[in-house]
Write a protein that holds these residues in place. Sequence first.
Motif, short mmCIF file in Angstrom:
data_model
loop_
_atom_site.label_atom_id
_atom_site.label_comp_id
_atom_site.label_asym_id
_atom_site.label_seq_id
_atom_site.Cartn_x
_atom_site.Cartn_y
_atom_site.Cartn_z
N GLN A 1 33.88 24.54 10.71
CA GLN A 1 34.40 24.52 9.35
C GLN A 1 34.84 25.90 8.87
OE1 GLN A 1 34.85 21.58 7.69
NE2 GLN A 1 34.17 20.72 9.65
N ASP A 2 34.79 26.89 9.75
CA ASP A 2 35.08 28.27 9.35
C ASP A 2 36.39 28.77 9.98
OD1 ASP A 2 32.64 28.52 7.89
OD2 ASP A 2 31.58 28.82 9.79
N TRP A 3 37.09 29.61 9.22
CA TRP A 3 38.33 30.23 9.69
C TRP A 3 38.08 31.69 10.04
CZ3 TRP A 3 42.84 27.69 10.63
CH2 TRP A 3 42.98 26.41 10.10
N TYR A 4 38.69 32.15 11.14
CA TYR A 4 38.52 33.52 11.60
C TYR A 4 39.89 34.17 11.81
CZ TYR A 4 33.70 32.12 12.61
OH TYR A 4 32.41 31.67 12.51
N PRO A 5 40.04 35.45 11.42
CA PRO A 5 41.29 36.15 11.72
C PRO A 5 41.41 36.34 13.22
CG PRO A 5 39.65 37.66 10.80
CD PRO A 5 39.08 36.29 10.68
N GLU B 1 46.71 32.16 23.88
CA GLU B 1 45.41 32.84 23.96
C GLU B 1 45.13 33.57 22.66
OE1 GLU B 1 44.59 34.63 28.01
OE2 GLU B 1 46.77 34.44 28.12
N ALA B 2 44.03 33.19 22.01
CA ALA B 2 43.66 33.76 20.72
C ALA B 2 42.46 34.68 20.85
CB ALA B 2 43.35 32.63 19.73
N ASN B 3 42.62 35.89 20.35
CA ASN B 3 41.52 36.85 20.29
C ASN B 3 40.98 36.85 18.86
OD1 ASN B 3 41.14 40.22 19.67
ND2 ASN B 3 39.82 39.21 21.16
N LEU B 4 39.81 36.25 18.67
CA LEU B 4 39.20 36.17 17.34
C LEU B 4 38.53 37.49 17.01
CD1 LEU B 4 39.54 33.19 18.39
CD2 LEU B 4 37.60 32.61 16.92
N LEU B 5 38.86 38.04 15.84
CA LEU B 5 38.41 39.40 15.52
C LEU B 5 36.94 39.47 15.16
CD1 LEU B 5 41.42 39.95 15.69
CD2 LEU B 5 41.26 41.26 13.56
N ASP B 6 36.42 38.48 14.49
CA ASP B 6 35.05 38.55 13.96
C ASP B 6 34.22 37.37 14.42
OD1 ASP B 6 35.64 40.92 12.42
OD2 ASP B 6 36.68 39.62 11.01
N PHE B 7 34.23 37.10 15.72
CA PHE B 7 33.51 35.94 16.21
C PHE B 7 32.76 36.27 17.49
CE2 PHE B 7 33.13 32.15 18.85
CZ PHE B 7 32.53 31.26 17.97
N GLN B 8 31.55 35.78 17.57
CA GLN B 8 30.76 35.88 18.79
C GLN B 8 30.24 34.48 19.11
OE1 GLN B 8 30.26 38.67 20.62
NE2 GLN B 8 31.47 39.92 19.19
N GLY B 9 30.43 34.05 20.35
CA GLY B 9 29.93 32.73 20.72
C GLY B 9 30.77 32.08 21.79
N ASP B 10 30.30 30.94 22.26
CA ASP B 10 30.97 30.20 23.32
C ASP B 10 31.86 29.13 22.69
OD1 ASP B 10 31.77 28.91 25.58
OD2 ASP B 10 29.78 28.20 26.17
N LEU B 11 33.15 29.16 23.02
CA LEU B 11 34.10 28.21 22.43
C LEU B 11 34.58 27.14 23.42
CD1 LEU B 11 36.35 30.75 20.46
CD2 LEU B 11 34.70 29.15 19.50
N ASP C 1 48.05 46.00 18.32
CA ASP C 1 48.16 44.63 17.79
C ASP C 1 46.95 44.30 16.92
OD1 ASP C 1 50.47 44.41 19.31
OD2 ASP C 1 49.47 43.34 20.95
N GLN C 2 45.79 44.68 17.39
CA GLN C 2 44.57 44.40 16.64
C GLN C 2 44.57 45.14 15.30
OE1 GLN C 2 40.59 46.07 17.83
NE2 GLN C 2 40.15 43.91 18.27
N LEU C 3 45.03 46.40 15.32
CA LEU C 3 45.10 47.18 14.08
C LEU C 3 46.05 46.54 13.08
CD1 LEU C 3 44.21 49.77 12.62
CD2 LEU C 3 46.16 50.95 13.69
N GLN C 4 47.22 46.10 13.54
CA GLN C 4 48.17 45.44 12.64
C GLN C 4 47.60 44.13 12.09
OE1 GLN C 4 52.45 45.39 13.55
NE2 GLN C 4 51.95 46.46 15.45
N THR C 5 46.86 43.42 12.92
CA THR C 5 46.25 42.17 12.48
C THR C 5 45.21 42.44 11.40
OG1 THR C 5 46.62 41.17 14.65
CG2 THR C 5 44.97 40.14 13.24
N GLN C 6 44.40 43.46 11.61
CA GLN C 6 43.38 43.81 10.61
C GLN C 6 44.03 44.23 9.30
OE1 GLN C 6 41.43 46.83 12.95
NE2 GLN C 6 39.79 45.43 13.64
#
Length: 317
Positions: free
Chosen positions: A239-243, A264-274, A306-311
């Motif tokens: 139920q949660d959205w991540y940048p 391929e999505a690199n989630l910025l603030d996520f830890q876990g098995d998807l 890319d990560q900096l621009q996304t943030q």
Amino acid sequence: MSKLQVKKLKFGKHNFQQVIQPQVLVAGFFDGVHLGHQSVIKTGVRLARTKNMPVSVLTFDRHPALVYSPQPPAYYQYLSPLQRKLELLDNLGVDRVYIAEFNPDFAHLRPQSFVEQFLIPLHLDTLVAGFDWTFGPKTQANMETLRQLAQGRFTVLKVPKLQFDQQKISSTHIRQFLKTHQIAAANLMLNYNYQNSGVVVHGFHRGRRLGFPTANLDIPLEQLIPAIGVYVTRVRVGQDWYPAMTSIGRNVTFNHGNNPLTVEANLLDFQGDLYGQTMKIEWLKYLRKEIKFANASELIQQMQQDQLQTQKYFQKV
């Protein structure tokens, strides 16, 4: 919780009973449920509310092009496959959706038979559709001829064309925007952020080794995905959205022949098995084209940018 009712109709099977309560029916294929479609649907919803009637949508289970010019199912890619379309219709306040099976028998149904066998049993008070809606050959079955075929048994309400920046708002234009990296323009015409969904599958695990672990989405062929490139996105897990920053491409830096297309999505603030989870991904901004780097070190430097621009994107919103 959704209260949307979904009923399937099949020509020749008589699998629906005469509807007793009069209703407002909104007709159209509605791929994308974009601003133009929303104008038609909201007109029907408002009318139904003033008449104290339910509002239904009549749509088809597949695009008519797949029947008129038979092609493999993957030939036509949808902006909104059926389940996504139902979700969008539910959000607009529709009470019921009729999904007609668009088979060869239905495709060759005479306009008068369509009215008598499909519309009249639905006990229409009013049929609402866009100015260019047809239900057969355009010269025989457009909104003008529908009024004649109705013979006063229901009202026909034609909703005029909706334009944006002197362009007709259409699924065709949205497709062109998505295929040419114009994500902002596509989202404006949609009036929401374009979305795909898929199951997270195992890839080559290169992202993890490079310090940018990614979720590799297996997106069904029926869904249209944007053009190859790197994008700012957000991804829904549970139920949660991540940048996230997301690459659509063929991993050209690690070229082993004709690599398959991956998302391929690199989630910025996520830890876990998807792995094995179904994820939704919204496309927010195009960052750059896919580049073949000389080595992994150059790729890592670019991904850091890319990560900096996304943030920065998410800091502004």
